[in-house]
Scaffold this motif. Structure first.
Motif, short mmCIF file in Angstrom:
data_model
loop_
_atom_site.label_atom_id
_atom_site.label_comp_id
_atom_site.label_asym_id
_atom_site.label_seq_id
_atom_site.Cartn_x
_atom_site.Cartn_y
_atom_site.Cartn_z
N ARG A 154 15.75 8.20 -0.64
CA ARG A 154 16.54 7.00 -0.40
C ARG A 154 15.67 5.77 -0.63
O ARG A 154 14.50 5.74 -0.22
CB ARG A 154 17.10 6.99 1.03
N VAL A 155 16.23 4.78 -1.30
CA VAL A 155 15.49 3.54 -1.54
C VAL A 155 15.35 2.81 -0.20
O VAL A 155 16.34 2.49 0.45
CB VAL A 155 16.22 2.64 -2.56
N SER A 156 14.11 2.57 0.19
CA SER A 156 13.83 2.01 1.52
C SER A 156 12.93 0.79 1.39
O SER A 156 12.13 0.69 0.45
CB SER A 156 13.16 3.06 2.41
N THR A 157 13.04 -0.13 2.35
CA THR A 157 12.22 -1.33 2.27
C THR A 157 11.83 -1.85 3.65
O THR A 157 12.60 -1.72 4.61
CB THR A 157 12.95 -2.45 1.50
N LEU A 158 10.64 -2.41 3.72
CA LEU A 158 10.21 -3.19 4.87
C LEU A 158 10.23 -4.65 4.43
O LEU A 158 9.72 -4.98 3.35
CB LEU A 158 8.78 -2.82 5.30
N ILE A 159 10.81 -5.52 5.25
CA ILE A 159 10.98 -6.92 4.87
C ILE A 159 10.49 -7.85 5.97
O ILE A 159 10.78 -7.64 7.16
CB ILE A 159 12.46 -7.23 4.56
N ILE A 160 9.76 -8.87 5.57
CA ILE A 160 9.38 -9.95 6.48
C ILE A 160 10.22 -11.18 6.10
O ILE A 160 10.12 -11.69 4.99
CB ILE A 160 7.89 -10.30 6.36
N PHE A 161 11.07 -11.61 7.02
CA PHE A 161 11.89 -12.79 6.80
C PHE A 161 11.20 -14.03 7.36
O PHE A 161 10.33 -13.95 8.24
CB PHE A 161 13.24 -12.64 7.50
N LYS A 162 11.59 -15.18 6.86
CA LYS A 162 11.15 -16.43 7.45
C LYS A 162 11.64 -16.49 8.90
O LYS A 162 12.71 -15.97 9.22
CB LYS A 162 11.70 -17.63 6.67
N LYS A 163 10.87 -17.10 9.76
CA LYS A 163 11.21 -17.17 11.17
C LYS A 163 12.58 -17.79 11.37
O LYS A 163 12.87 -18.89 10.90
CB LYS A 163 10.15 -17.98 11.93
N ILE A 189 16.78 -0.37 5.44
CA ILE A 189 16.18 -1.70 5.51
C ILE A 189 15.61 -1.92 6.90
O ILE A 189 16.33 -1.84 7.90
CB ILE A 189 17.23 -2.79 5.19
N LYS A 190 14.32 -2.18 6.98
CA LYS A 190 13.67 -2.40 8.27
C LYS A 190 13.03 -3.78 8.29
O LYS A 190 12.26 -4.14 7.41
CB LYS A 190 12.62 -1.31 8.52
N HIS A 191 13.40 -4.56 9.32
CA HIS A 191 12.84 -5.89 9.49
C HIS A 191 11.54 -5.76 10.28
O HIS A 191 11.53 -5.20 11.38
CB HIS A 191 13.82 -6.79 10.24
N VAL A 192 10.45 -6.28 9.75
CA VAL A 192 9.15 -6.15 10.41
C VAL A 192 8.45 -7.50 10.46
O VAL A 192 8.81 -8.44 9.74
CB VAL A 192 8.24 -5.13 9.68
N ASP A 193 7.45 -7.60 11.33
CA ASP A 193 6.65 -8.81 11.43
C ASP A 193 5.42 -8.74 10.54
O ASP A 193 4.82 -9.77 10.20
CB ASP A 193 6.22 -9.04 12.88
N GLU A 194 5.04 -7.52 10.17
CA GLU A 194 3.84 -7.33 9.36
C GLU A 194 3.96 -6.05 8.55
O GLU A 194 4.49 -5.05 9.03
CB GLU A 194 2.60 -7.27 10.25
N ILE A 195 3.50 -6.08 7.31
CA ILE A 195 3.46 -4.89 6.46
C ILE A 195 2.03 -4.37 6.43
O ILE A 195 1.11 -5.11 6.05
CB ILE A 195 3.95 -5.21 5.04
N PRO A 196 1.80 -3.12 6.86
CA PRO A 196 0.43 -2.59 6.92
C PRO A 196 -0.26 -2.59 5.56
O PRO A 196 0.34 -2.24 4.54
CB PRO A 196 0.65 -1.15 7.42
N ARG A 197 -1.53 -3.00 5.56
CA ARG A 197 -2.32 -3.01 4.33
C ARG A 197 -3.70 -2.44 4.63
O ARG A 197 -4.17 -2.48 5.77
CB ARG A 197 -2.47 -4.43 3.78
N ASN A 198 -4.35 -1.93 3.58
CA ASN A 198 -5.70 -1.41 3.77
C ASN A 198 -6.72 -2.54 3.65
O ASN A 198 -6.36 -3.71 3.51
CB ASN A 198 -6.00 -0.28 2.78
N VAL A 199 -8.00 -2.21 3.70
CA VAL A 199 -9.04 -3.23 3.69
C VAL A 199 -9.07 -4.03 2.39
O VAL A 199 -9.62 -5.13 2.34
CB VAL A 199 -10.43 -2.60 3.94
N LEU A 200 -8.48 -3.48 1.34
CA LEU A 200 -8.43 -4.17 0.06
C LEU A 200 -7.16 -5.01 -0.08
O LEU A 200 -6.93 -5.63 -1.12
CB LEU A 200 -8.50 -3.16 -1.10
N GLY A 201 -6.34 -5.00 0.98
CA GLY A 201 -5.11 -5.79 0.96
C GLY A 201 -3.95 -5.12 0.26
O GLY A 201 -2.93 -5.76 -0.01
N LYS A 202 -4.09 -3.82 -0.02
CA LYS A 202 -3.03 -3.09 -0.71
C LYS A 202 -2.15 -2.31 0.27
O LYS A 202 -2.62 -1.86 1.30
CB LYS A 202 -3.63 -2.12 -1.73
#
Length: 217
Positions: A154-163, A189-202
């Motif tokens: 299933r096509v899934s997404t994490l999204i950060i919206f403007k406050k 569709i999941k609304h999140v405050d932050e998208i996890p990234r590794n030390v390289l920012g990926k």
């Protein structure tokens, strides 16, 4: 029956959203896996700086392979990795899925994480992300596939919206229909405050897939 595109100088300009055509002395081809169980493969597009041949009537996308004097020879002290990266006759398997359309090559994403197989379609997560980022209230997003018993993924997404600017999932899906086919619109569709990234920012989409999988233990 193959079909050829002869690339004259006036057709070698840069096309937004594509990687264009091969550089001089560089060969490319797109290879499709016909059967995931047997690993049988077929070249569907081959070409160089002057001519692109479409070998399949129904398919112009597949894994991108490159060959030329500018391609590196091997991974330093990693014989196994080198063997896995190169196909026969020195073709480098990039690990990217690409397509040839409108006279240019377009990268659809990493074959391992950016190509979502849902309901018989191969969907580019990068194209869906590009669509979502056009929304004026979305700051950031990432798109990935989650396993599904019926659709495969299933096509899934994490999204950060403007406050204070979040919108309902149904409204977002309706908005997406202006830009992308219905079968590519995220259903998870999941609304999140932050998208996890590794030390390289990926973003590690494999980790997101494991974290949000409906079948996780």
């Amino acid at each position: 029956m193959s079909q050829s595109y002869y690339l004259t100088e006036d057709k070698k300009w840069r096309i937004i959203g594509t990687v264009g055509i091969p550089l001089p002395d560089v060969q490319v081809k797109l290879r499709k896996v016909n059967d995931d169980s047997t690993g049988e493969e077929t070249d569907v597009v081959v070409g160089n700086h002057s001519e692109i041949k479409i070998l399949s009537e129904n398919e112009t996308s597949g894994e991108l392979l490159v060959k030329g004097p500018n391609v590196f020879k091997e991974y330093w002290n990693k014989e196994k990795a080198t063997e896995e990266a190169f196909a026969e006759d020195g073709w480098f398997q990039t690990g990217d899925t690409a397509c040839f359309e409108d006279g240019a090559f377009k990268i659809l994403g990493r074959s391992s994480v950016d190509i979502i197989k849902s309901g018989g379609y191969k969907i580019s997560a990068l194209e869906v992300e590009s669509c979502l980022l056009r929304h004026p209230d979305i700051i950031e997003c990432t798109v990935f596939g989650l396993p599904d018993d019926v659709w495969g993924e299933r096509v899934s997404t994490l999204i950060i919206f403007k406050k204070g600017r979040e919108i309902a999932d149904s409204e977002l899906k309706t908005w997406c229909k202006q830009y992308i086919p219905p079968y590519t619109i995220p259903t998870v569709i999941k609304h999140v405050d932050e998208i996890p990234r590794n030390v390289l920012g990926k973003v590690n989409k494999k980790e997101l897939r494991a974290k949000y999988s409906p079948f996780k233990k």
